[in-house]
Design an enzyme around this catalytic site. Structure first.
Site: not given
Ligand SMILES: NC(=O)c1ccc[n+]([C@@H]2O[C@H](COP(=O)([O-])OP(=O)(O)OC[C@H]3O[C@@H](n4cnc5c(N)ncnc54)[C@H](O)[C@@H]3O)[C@@H](O)[C@H]2O)c1
Length: 349
Positions: A12, A204, A298
């Site tokens: 993601g 958070k 989230q």
């Molecule tokens: N985006 C940010 O800025 C950020 C920063 C720090 C931490 N995080 C954390 O990182 C984690 C991942 O978030 P992200 O931002 O990389 O993802 P995202 O929300 O951008 O993307 C969603 C992801 O979920 C996948 N997905 C959808 N349906 C699915 C399924 N049934 N099974 C498995 N995967 C599926 C999609 O392919 C995609 O890769 C989260 O816990 C988030 O809180 C995000």
């Protein structure tokens, strides 16, 4: 020693951004194998498989458009294939999918592998809190650290300076994770207090929803500062009540604590969607679908999980902000009533 092979599980927004950092670092290091697998939850984007787009164009056009992934980062759509031979697993998927993913990985993880979770969220367990890292440890039987911090993915991908915190009980693993991910503009501090680091990252997002309500209701900066402070107090109280092991107040002063709280209450998708919720009256699910193009929220979901944990221990009155966010998102409490959780906060009695 053979170079360590790394697999990133999740592609993601943050998964893609951290893959850029990891891919660039493994290219330059003797400690790591330069090839990095990134597991992609396959989907069709503009008529093509996302994994093909990543491998041919080196860009995750859906979740991190406009950023080139290093050519040594290879998209793999099968989970078992992606982790085959990997010594280090980097977990970075929305927390609601981690259980199923671990079930599919069981039996495929290399003996001696270890991991790090970048996932922000919590689950409810039979006796209260269940950390996402505990789910991974239990299902896969591997040692695990966590990485949490003030790291909005798009900014980290643009190499804008930020800090982050690794929580890791094994100092050797902590040092390896730091070497794998630190860059001049992504600075890492390693602490032992991993449960507190992880709980900060999860909670958070609930506070960010409160900050978004505050913006949507035009409450102003003083009120938002109060939301941040009261949210922080609830984070500390929650960690003291539910985390096992020592909870060090110092951890809240790391990037995973106060810094992540600030960035997420000013930027980030949870704040943005909560503001739109307060202004539009549309449901959270509708807004997630309309505004986020497949990215996952989230904060609201974490508030629902935290609410169940608080209910189980009958301590809801000690966490009025967390409870208000849940009731507004899911139980139809009018968002205009958000102010009352601040006015009647136990901090003021
Ligand atoms: N985006 C940010 O800025 C950020 C920063 C720090 C931490 N995080 C954390 O990182 C984690 C991942 O978030 P992200 O931002 O990389 O993802 P995202 O929300 O951008 O993307 C969603 C992801 O979920 C996948 N997905 C959808 N349906 C699915 C399924 N049934 N099974 C498995 N995967 C599926 C999609 O392919 C995609 O890769 C989260 O816990 C988030 O809180 C995000």
């Amino acid at each position: 020693m053979a170079p360590l092979r790394v697999t990133v599980i999740g592609s993601g927004n943050w998964g893609s951004a951290i893959s850029i950092i990891i891919g660039n670092n493994t290219k330059r290091s003797n400690r790591f194998h330069s090839l990095v697998n990134i597991w992609v939850f396959e989907e069709i984007v503009n008529g093509r498989k996302l994994s093909d787009i990543i491998n041919q164009d080196h860009e995750n056009v859906k979740y991190l458009p406009g950023h080139q992934l290093p050519h040594n980062v290879v998209a793999v759509p099968g989970l078992a294939d992606a982790v085959s031979g990997a010594d280090i697993l980097v977990f970075v998927v929305p927390h609601q999918f981690i259980g199923t993913i671990c079930d599919q990985l069981a039996g495929h993880v290399k003996f001696g592998a270890f991991g790090i979770s970048l996932i922000k969220g919590v689950n409810q367990g039979p006796s209260g809190l269940k950390l996402i890292s505990d789910i991974i440890r239990e299902k896969l039987g591997i040692p695990l650290g966590v990485l949490m911090g003030a790291n909005i993915a798009s900014e980290a991908a643009e190499e804008k300076f930020c800090e982050t915190t690794i929580g890791c009980k094994n100092p050797q693993h902590g040092e390896i994770f730091k070497e794998l991910m630190q860059t001049p503009n992504f600075r890492i501090r390693v602490v032992e207090d991993c449960n507190t680091v992880e709980i900060c990252g999860a909670l958070k997002n609930i506070v960010a929803v409160g900050a978004g309500f505050c913006d949507g209701l035009d409450f102003g900066d003083n009120t938002k500062a109060a939301v941040i402070r009261l949210g922080l107090m609830e984070m500390v109280a929650f960690a003291r009540l539910f985390c096992t092991g020592t909870v060090s107040t110092d951890t809240f002063l790391e990037s995973c604590g106060v810094a992540d709280l600030i960035t997420t209450c000013y930027g980030g998708r949870n704040r943005r969607v909560a503001e739109a919720f307060a202004r539009s009256g549309k449901s959270i699910e509708e807004l997630e679908r309309d505004l986020l193009n497949g990215q996952k929220l989230q904060g609201p979901q974490t508030s629902a999980e935290v609410y169940k944990i608080l209910q189980l221990k009958d301590v809801m009155e000690k966490f009025p902000l967390f409870v208000a966010v849940y009731r507004i998102c899911y139980e139809g409490q009018p968002v205009q009533e958000f102010i009352s959780c601040l006015q009647n906060h136990p901090e003021h009695y």
